[in-house]
Design a protein around this motif. Structure first.
Motif, short mmCIF file in Angstrom:
data_model
loop_
_atom_site.label_atom_id
_atom_site.label_comp_id
_atom_site.label_asym_id
_atom_site.label_seq_id
_atom_site.Cartn_x
_atom_site.Cartn_y
_atom_site.Cartn_z
N UNK A 298 0.83 -1.20 0.00
CA UNK A 298 0.00 0.00 0.00
C UNK A 298 0.87 1.26 0.00
N UNK A 299 0.46 2.24 -0.79
CA UNK A 299 1.16 3.51 -1.00
C UNK A 299 2.38 3.35 -1.90
N UNK A 300 2.53 2.19 -2.54
CA UNK A 300 3.63 1.98 -3.48
C UNK A 300 3.28 2.49 -4.87
N UNK A 301 4.25 3.10 -5.53
CA UNK A 301 4.10 3.66 -6.88
C UNK A 301 5.15 3.00 -7.78
N UNK A 302 4.79 2.74 -9.03
CA UNK A 302 5.77 2.18 -9.97
C UNK A 302 5.55 2.76 -11.35
N UNK A 303 6.65 3.16 -12.01
CA UNK A 303 6.59 3.46 -13.43
C UNK A 303 6.96 2.18 -14.18
N UNK A 304 6.42 2.05 -15.40
CA UNK A 304 6.57 0.81 -16.16
C UNK A 304 7.35 1.05 -17.44
N UNK A 305 8.11 0.05 -17.86
CA UNK A 305 8.83 0.14 -19.12
C UNK A 305 7.85 0.24 -20.27
N UNK A 306 8.27 0.93 -21.35
CA UNK A 306 7.43 1.03 -22.55
C UNK A 306 8.31 1.28 -23.76
N UNK A 307 7.72 1.20 -24.94
CA UNK A 307 8.45 1.40 -26.19
C UNK A 307 7.78 2.54 -26.95
N UNK A 308 8.37 3.74 -26.83
CA UNK A 308 7.73 4.93 -27.39
C UNK A 308 7.57 4.86 -28.91
N UNK A 309 8.41 4.09 -29.57
CA UNK A 309 8.33 3.97 -31.04
C UNK A 309 7.42 2.83 -31.47
N UNK A 310 6.92 2.05 -30.52
CA UNK A 310 6.09 0.90 -30.87
C UNK A 310 4.69 1.28 -31.31
N UNK A 311 4.08 0.44 -32.09
CA UNK A 311 2.72 0.68 -32.58
C UNK A 311 1.76 -0.44 -32.16
N UNK A 312 2.28 -1.42 -31.43
CA UNK A 312 1.45 -2.56 -31.08
C UNK A 312 0.96 -2.50 -29.64
N UNK A 313 0.67 -3.68 -29.11
CA UNK A 313 0.18 -3.79 -27.73
C UNK A 313 1.31 -4.30 -26.84
N UNK A 314 1.22 -3.95 -25.58
CA UNK A 314 2.13 -4.48 -24.56
C UNK A 314 1.29 -5.09 -23.46
N UNK A 315 1.94 -5.80 -22.55
CA UNK A 315 1.20 -6.44 -21.46
C UNK A 315 1.82 -6.12 -20.11
N UNK A 316 0.96 -5.86 -19.14
CA UNK A 316 1.38 -5.72 -17.75
C UNK A 316 0.65 -6.78 -16.93
N UNK A 317 1.42 -7.54 -16.16
CA UNK A 317 0.85 -8.59 -15.32
C UNK A 317 0.99 -8.18 -13.86
#
Length: 287
Positions: free
Chosen positions: A215-234
């Protein structure tokens, strides 16, 4: 033909919110997303978690950005100078496009302590003087997608086969995850969206690297700014009654100046906003 696998998101950075006691009628504040790291969070500027009573956020102006306010607990009364007035309950969301000139008040109701999360979302330069818009999204209006041991409520964006009702000028996704202990869910997000999550209750393991957050934890997630598809977060829940908010949006990649209630692209534009407010161009008070 071999099917390409989706980009699997990891937790990039994570931290816990620090809280400060405030002077009455404000009670406590914490920065979920600190304002001085806006380049890292783009298109998001900051997120504040506030506990406050009536009289804290009375009539005030805004220009050049959007807000997304999630009510955690208590009741929040919204008043704007275009005649809007409503009371939001826990689990409700309000969207505001400040655009060129918003003037409103956000306050606790009667003796309630309002507990809110307010996200500031940037506007691109060509939309900073757009029309002012308010939209209330009540919790029961957001579609719910059940999964084993939990459910996903979609406030904004096209997620898990449903469309959230929040209609922002800059498209974002916002989902609320409610999970029992041991439940796990994988959500598709646009690959080029910057994303973060906030743990409201319980404990999770997040991302491909299975980072544990309480609780009260924050996280930024990796991403691909040049990508055009979908990504997944589990996300997997390690505790009963876990609740998590996940936000995502495509970076705008423009420099900004945030000063008081205004977010513009230069200090000259900030000065102009203050001058316009003093000269009555934001309209009458919200009351």
């Amino acid at each position: 033909m071999m099917k390409m696998s989706k980009f699997q998101r990891e937790v990039k950075k994570h931290w816990y919110v620090d809280y400060n006691e405030m002077g009455f009628p404000a009670i406590q504040k914490g920065w979920v997303l600190p304002a001085d790291r806006w380049k890292e969070f783009d298109p998001f500027i900051l997120m504040a978690e506030d506990w406050f009573k009536k009289g804290t956020f009375t009539d005030h102006p805004h220009r050049g950005f959007q807000t997304v306010t999630y009510v955690v607990d208590g009741r929040l009364e919204h008043i704007d100078n275009a005649g809007g007035r409503d009371i939001l309950e826990p689990g409700d969301v309000q969207y505001m496009n400040a655009g060129w000139a918003a003037r409103h008040a956000e306050d606790g109701v009667e003796d309630d302590v309002a507990h809110t999360l307010q996200l500031w979302l940037n506007l691109p330069k060509d939309k900073k003087k757009s029309e002012t818009i308010y939209q209330n999204v009540y919790g029961e209006q957001a579609p719910v997608v059940p999964f084993e041991g939990g459910s996903l409520k979609v406030f904004s964006g096209d997620l898990a086969g449903v469309q959230g009702p929040l209609d922002s000028i800059v498209p974002i996704t916002l989902s609320e995850w409610t999970m029992a202990e041991g439940s796990e869910y994988t959500l598709d997000l646009p690959e080029n969206h910057n994303a973060f999550l906030y743990v409201l209750a319980g404990e999770i393991e997040a991302g491909e690297n299975e980072v544990i957050l309480k609780k009260h934890g924050v996280a930024t997630l990796s991403f691909n700014e040049e990508g055009e598809g979908a990504s997944q977060i589990t996300i997997k829940s390690n505790k009963r009654q876990t609740k998590v908010l996940v936000y995502s949006g495509r970076p705008i990649n423009e420099d900004i100046v945030q000063h008081g209630p205004f977010v513009m692209n230069s200090m000259e534009e900030i000065k102009q906003a203050y001058e316009d407010y003093r000269n009555g161009k934001f309209g009458p008070p919200a009351e």
